[in-house]
Motif scaffolding. Structure first.
Motif, PDB file in Angstrom:
ATOM      1  N   ASN A 400     -12.321 -10.072  -6.691  1.00  0.00           N
ATOM      2  CA  ASN A 400     -11.661 -10.645  -7.746  1.00  0.00           C
ATOM      3  C   ASN A 400     -10.206 -11.115  -7.108  1.00  0.00           C
ATOM      4  O   ASN A 400     -10.072 -11.311  -5.895  1.00  0.00           O
ATOM      5  N   THR A 401      -9.355 -11.078  -8.055  1.00  0.00           N
ATOM      6  CA  THR A 401      -8.014 -11.604  -7.614  1.00  0.00           C
ATOM      7  C   THR A 401      -7.306 -10.620  -6.705  1.00  0.00           C
ATOM      8  O   THR A 401      -6.926  -9.575  -7.150  1.00  0.00           O
ATOM      9  N   ARG A 402      -6.719 -11.118  -5.662  1.00  0.00           N
ATOM     10  CA  ARG A 402      -5.775 -10.067  -4.666  1.00  0.00           C
ATOM     11  C   ARG A 402      -4.674  -9.817  -5.415  1.00  0.00           C
ATOM     12  O   ARG A 402      -3.991 -10.665  -6.316  1.00  0.00           O
ATOM     13  N   ASP A 403      -3.983  -8.552  -5.087  1.00  0.00           N
ATOM     14  CA  ASP A 403      -2.504  -8.378  -5.686  1.00  0.00           C
ATOM     15  C   ASP A 403      -1.667  -8.072  -4.516  1.00  0.00           C
ATOM     16  O   ASP A 403      -2.035  -7.458  -3.565  1.00  0.00           O
ATOM     17  N   LEU A 404      -0.293  -8.578  -4.696  1.00  0.00           N
ATOM     18  CA  LEU A 404       0.694  -8.460  -3.712  1.00  0.00           C
ATOM     19  C   LEU A 404       0.877  -6.842  -3.435  1.00  0.00           C
ATOM     20  O   LEU A 404       1.079  -6.470  -2.114  1.00  0.00           O
ATOM     21  N   SER A 405       0.906  -6.274  -4.455  1.00  0.00           N
ATOM     22  CA  SER A 405       1.601  -4.797  -4.235  1.00  0.00           C
ATOM     23  C   SER A 405       0.517  -3.885  -3.409  1.00  0.00           C
ATOM     24  O   SER A 405       0.845  -3.235  -2.489  1.00  0.00           O
ATOM     25  N   ILE A 406      -0.806  -4.112  -3.683  1.00  0.00           N
ATOM     26  CA  ILE A 406      -1.802  -3.442  -3.083  1.00  0.00           C
ATOM     27  C   ILE A 406      -2.156  -3.811  -1.992  1.00  0.00           C
ATOM     28  O   ILE A 406      -2.382  -3.159  -0.805  1.00  0.00           O
ATOM     29  N   ASP A 407      -1.932  -5.159  -1.413  1.00  0.00           N
ATOM     30  CA  ASP A 407      -2.009  -5.879   0.104  1.00  0.00           C
ATOM     31  C   ASP A 407      -0.878  -5.100   0.630  1.00  0.00           C
ATOM     32  O   ASP A 407      -1.113  -4.721   1.918  1.00  0.00           O
ATOM     33  N   ALA A 408       0.115  -5.094   0.159  1.00  0.00           N
ATOM     34  CA  ALA A 408       1.568  -4.582   0.785  1.00  0.00           C
ATOM     35  C   ALA A 408       1.243  -3.063   0.994  1.00  0.00           C
ATOM     36  O   ALA A 408       1.471  -2.500   2.267  1.00  0.00           O
ATOM     37  N   MET A 409       0.714  -2.106   0.254  1.00  0.00           N
ATOM     38  CA  MET A 409       0.523  -0.910   0.486  1.00  0.00           C
ATOM     39  C   MET A 409      -0.712  -0.656   1.555  1.00  0.00           C
ATOM     40  O   MET A 409      -0.652   0.362   2.129  1.00  0.00           O
ATOM     41  N   GLU A 410      -1.652  -1.586   1.698  1.00  0.00           N
ATOM     42  CA  GLU A 410      -2.446  -1.728   2.577  1.00  0.00           C
ATOM     43  C   GLU A 410      -1.852  -1.612   4.126  1.00  0.00           C
ATOM     44  O   GLU A 410      -2.270  -0.968   5.013  1.00  0.00           O
ATOM     45  N   LYS A 411      -0.763  -2.317   4.044  1.00  0.00           N
ATOM     46  CA  LYS A 411      -0.203  -2.729   5.127  1.00  0.00           C
ATOM     47  C   LYS A 411       0.983  -1.534   5.635  1.00  0.00           C
ATOM     48  O   LYS A 411       0.886  -1.217   6.878  1.00  0.00           O
ATOM     49  N   TYR A 412       1.690  -0.983   4.694  1.00  0.00           N
ATOM     50  CA  TYR A 412       2.630  -0.067   5.047  1.00  0.00           C
ATOM     51  C   TYR A 412       2.176   1.312   4.537  1.00  0.00           C
ATOM     52  O   TYR A 412       2.895   2.422   5.382  1.00  0.00           O
ATOM     53  N   GLY A 413       0.968   1.594   4.184  1.00  0.00           N
ATOM     54  CA  GLY A 413       0.614   3.041   3.974  1.00  0.00           C
ATOM     55  C   GLY A 413       1.357   3.730   2.721  1.00  0.00           C
ATOM     56  O   GLY A 413       2.342   3.143   2.258  1.00  0.00           O
ATOM     57  N   ILE A 414       0.809   4.768   2.404  1.00  0.00           N
ATOM     58  CA  ILE A 414       1.183   5.474   1.105  1.00  0.00           C
ATOM     59  C   ILE A 414       1.326   6.875   1.707  1.00  0.00           C
ATOM     60  O   ILE A 414       0.479   7.663   2.330  1.00  0.00           O
ATOM     61  N   GLY A 415       2.483   7.756   1.470  1.00  0.00           N
ATOM     62  CA  GLY A 415       2.506   9.061   1.604  1.00  0.00           C
ATOM     63  C   GLY A 415       2.058   9.946   0.448  1.00  0.00           C
ATOM     64  O   GLY A 415       2.423  10.071  -0.622  1.00  0.00           O
ATOM     65  N   VAL A 416       0.886  10.434   0.858  1.00  0.00           N
ATOM     66  CA  VAL A 416       0.000  11.040  -0.233  1.00  0.00           C
ATOM     67  C   VAL A 416       0.154  12.425  -0.062  1.00  0.00           C
ATOM     68  O   VAL A 416      -0.026  13.241   0.988  1.00  0.00           O
ATOM     69  N   MET A 417       0.395  13.311  -1.214  1.00  0.00           N
ATOM     70  CA  MET A 417       0.851  14.599  -1.186  1.00  0.00           C
ATOM     71  C   MET A 417      -0.681  15.428  -0.992  1.00  0.00           C
ATOM     72  O   MET A 417      -1.738  14.965  -1.342  1.00  0.00           O
ATOM     73  N   ASP A 418      -0.503  16.724  -0.367  1.00  0.00           N
ATOM     74  CA  ASP A 418      -1.568  17.514  -0.127  1.00  0.00           C
ATOM     75  C   ASP A 418      -2.232  17.726  -1.719  1.00  0.00           C
ATOM     76  O   ASP A 418      -1.368  18.056  -2.774  1.00  0.00           O
ATOM     77  N   PRO A 419      -3.301  17.584  -2.045  1.00  0.00           N
ATOM     78  CA  PRO A 419      -3.889  17.770  -3.212  1.00  0.00           C
ATOM     79  C   PRO A 419      -3.797  19.273  -3.773  1.00  0.00           C
ATOM     80  O   PRO A 419      -3.827  19.397  -4.997  1.00  0.00           O
TER      81      PRO A 419
END
Length: 734
Positions: A400-419
């Motif tokens: 479907n339609t790409r989104d700038l925010s998720i494309d950017a997060m794919e590039k820069y990564g996300i700091g995910v806390m320990d579950p």
């Protein structure tokens, strides 16, 4: 920022534990192919409770024969493949699944054909709610399987008997709700052969299976709104993992006029701008009683934005949280006088509550803290042990339609806390906010979990863990169920506006002088004749939205044609959009009208037209024509005309200067022994109107004898209630 999606609702709340299923012992089993399976529902365990239900398959006439799935002789699917499994549940419903030879973390199954003029009952119309972006869900209508988009999360099918003009009483409806099956999430889609397809995925290559028996809930009925409501009720009772809206505590802010800072300031929100906006609204006579301080208040760092370097579009989504506290715009660092910032967030919130009479102040945060999650190296977030993860979108999202925010997060990564630290993080954050006089939170970026679940047990398990801890923290730290789930919420009375740029001509028809709003009882929904039309691009249809108040109903009608286009559908931008459209409006457009018309009802309604102030008496099934130009709208208040003392016929309209006039009326009765007095209670100052077949002798508002207006030509009764009146009782004497 306020996108809508039901994905995480189904992911976190419609989890189905493994189900024990017994083979069906029924003469109908002889109708199945050698590999098709129609199963009866046996006993199952939900938590520590064991529930047993007997299948109502025989009485319901749910049939899978010669590749056709039908209920009560109405076809739902044709050409059903032999690996599809149907498990009858209630008298009209079933679960649909499928099996295959090879296990995988993502599978697509064909369920059967949906095609216009292919069914014995006549033709079909479809309404799909699907995610066209990871954050956003929109409708799509059609009449064949090929019209069903990828990532469809609800499919409503209307089967119309005979010709296309048959009355609504003879139509049948099927609903298909893709739910959760174990650790797998489901969605629907169509293909070029008009086949309905089921997509199941775990989001983790290590979480695999080859059997899905409860992936789609199908139900059947003759009333589309009842069908949706009853289907959700059945699923709620079946799973025990989510509650219906009517059983939940409604936050107090829903009855207040609210202002969100996002469209006014975006990330540049600041204390002075907020005070300017609140002051402007108060001076205009529509004070906000509810404020959302949106993105821009938190303590973050962005290594992808450097001072003096050109701005890179999308880099704003690379920012990460470095502490749970507010940033220097809302908390003075060093000399308070020099910085111009308040001493703390608490001081600022206390000041604006006192100065502007705010009742509720919420703040925004992302599910993972911020768009880019938590900074792994910051002293304020290191305790949550965040690790950098790079999102991977599912093929459905990518189609479907790409989104700038998720494309950017794919590039820069996300700091995910320990579950294991989820609970600690939410409790730290929310308890700190409570200490700063904050009343609730708006939680955004929730669907991001589906993209980072690989190696963490899959999207269903990960989402469940986060949602359970989030809801636990909200319940522990805040009062009044004070959470807005952005990406899956209704912005009922929150209007985005900039300081000094408010349209008070509109706002004063929505907001009372005390900052409250006249909220209708339910979410607004399209009228039944609008469910399967395209009010934006078909060049012929008006959109009607209905709702109920305590003593009547309301219908809004809009001409949206030519004003935009749906993603994925072509539109001719050069086309003339100045045309007018005509349509019909009827009291019968309002569903469940019997809820407000109990007692001695004449079966007629008083219909008040907001823009013209005209009043018309119609029977429940009568209709009238309306013509609107592009972007024009009209609002009709519909009130049942009731009989009092055998001779008085009366129907309250409400405050006729407000769009939702009837929302001001709380109750109507005639309690005196003579029956010659009618009492109406309500709230808000303005012009009160009503239908009365007789001219009253006198009128009292809060015991004050007031002059009133009565128009003989349309039986309109009117009286003016003082502007600053918060609540009132009107007594009309005959």
């Amino acid at each position: 920022m306020a996108a809508t999606s039901t994905t995480h609702l189904f992911q976190t709340r419609m989890f189905f534990p493994p189900t024990t299923i017994a083979p069906l012992t029924s003469p109908f089993s002889t109708f199945l192919g050698p590999h098709q399976r129609l199963l009866s529902k046996g006993c199952r365990r939900i938590g520590q409770r064991r529930r047993c239900r007997h299948s109502m398959f025989v009485n319901a006439k749910l049939l899978l024969k010669d590749g056709t799935l039908s209920v009560n002789g109405k076809d739902a699917l044709k050409g059903v493949p032999e690996n599809v499994v149907v498990t009858p549940f209630t008298g009209s419903s079933a679960f649909i699944g499928a099996t295959c030879a090879d296990a995988s973390s993502r599978l697509v199954f064909k369920l059967g054909v949906i095609q216009y003029a292919f069914f014995s009952v006549g033709d079909v119309r479809l309404l799909c709610l699907y995610r066209f972006k990871i954050w956003w869900m929109i409708p799509r209508v059609g009449n064949s399987g090929r019209d069903i988009p990828i990532e469809t999360q609800m499919l409503l099918m209307e089967a119309r008997e005979g010709n296309s003009q048959s009355s609504k009483e003879h139509n049948s409806y099927f609903i298909f709700l893709p739910v959760l099956d174990g650790e797998f999430r489901s969605s629907l889609q169509g293909n070029s052969s008009n086949e309905l397809e089921l997509c199941v995925e775990s989001g983790d290559p290590e979480v695999v299976t080859s059997q899905f028996l409860n992936a789609v809930f199908m139900n059947y009925g003759g009333h589309p709104f009842d069908l949706v409501k009853e289907s959700m009720k059945v699923l709620s009772e079946h799973t025990g993992t989510f509650s219906l809206r009517e059983t939940k505590q409604m936050p107090g802010m829903l009855d207040c006029f609210g202002w969100c800072t996002w469209d006014a300031f975006y990330h540049s929100v600041n204390p002075q701008g907020i005070k300017d906006g609140l002051g402007s609204l108060s001076e205009g006579g529509t004070p906000a009683k509810f404020l959302i301080i949106d993105d821009g208040w938190q303590d973050t760092v962005n290594e992808f934005q450097k001072d003096g370097e050109p701005f890179i579009e999308g880099s704003q989504f690379g920012g990460r949280l470095i502490s749970i506290k507010e940033n220097s715009k809302f908390r003075a660092v060093g000399d308070v006088t020099e910085s111009g910032a308040p001493v703390s967030l608490k001081d600022f919130v206390s000041e604006i509550k006192s100065s502007f009479g705010l009742k509720y102040v919420y703040v925004w945060h992302a599910l993972l803290g911020y768009w880019g999650g938590l900074d792994p190296n910051a002293s304020g977030t290191k305790k949550y042990d965040p690790k950098l993860r790079y999102p991977v979108q599912s093929p459905g999202n990518l189609a479907n339609t790409r989104d700038l925010s998720i494309d950017a997060m794919e590039k820069y990564g996300i700091g995910v806390m320990d579950p294991a630290k989820i609970s600690e993080f939410y409790d730290d954050l929310h308890s700190y906010l409570v200490s700063q006089n904050i009343d609730g939170v708006k939680v955004d970026v929730q669907n991001i979990l589906e993209t980072i679940s690989s190696g963490l047990g899959g999207r269903v398990l990960l989402t469940r863990r986060f949602q359970q801890e989030l809801e636990k923290s909200i319940s522990t730290n805040f009062q009044d169920n004070s959470i807005i789930c952005c990406m899956a919420h209704n912005t009922d009375s929150t209007y985005h506006d900039k300081p000094g740029q408010h349209d008070f001509n509109v706002l004063k028809k929505l907001v009372l002088p005390d900052g409250s709003v006249l909220r209708a009882r339910y979410p607004g929904r399209p009228s039944r004749d609008c469910l399967f039309i395209d009010p934006v691009m078909d060049k012929k249809s008006l959109l009607k939205i209905w709702n109920l108040n305590k003593c009547g109903g309301v219908v809004g009608i809009f001409n949206c044609q030519g004003t935009g286009s749906w993603p994925g559908l072509e539109s001719n931008a050069e086309e003339d959009i100045t045309f007018e459209l005509s349509g019909k409006v009827s009291p019968s457009d309002i569903e469940y009208f019997e809820e407000v018309s109990t007692g001695p009802w004449t079966q007629d309604c008083a219909v008040f037209r907001f823009n013209t102030g005209s009043l018309t008496r119609l029977s429940k099934e009568e209709s009238f024509d309306i013509t609107l130009k592009v972007l024009q709208c009209e609002v009709f208040t519909v009130s049942p005309i009731m009989v009092y003392n055998q001779t008085i016929q009366f129907a309250p309209i409400g405050l006729t200067n407000m769009y939702n006039s009837g929302g001001a009326v709380e109750a109507v009765d005639s309690s005196d022994s003579s029956g010659s007095k009618i009492h109406i209670t309500g709230r808000g100052g303005g012009d009160f109107g009503a239908y009365s077949n007789l001219k009253p002798k006198s009128c009292y508002v809060n015991s004050e004898d007031l002059e009133f207006q009565f128009r003989e030509e349309d039986n309109f009764f009117g009286v003016t209630i003082r502007a600053k009146t918060s609540s009132w009782e009107i007594t009309i004497c005959y």
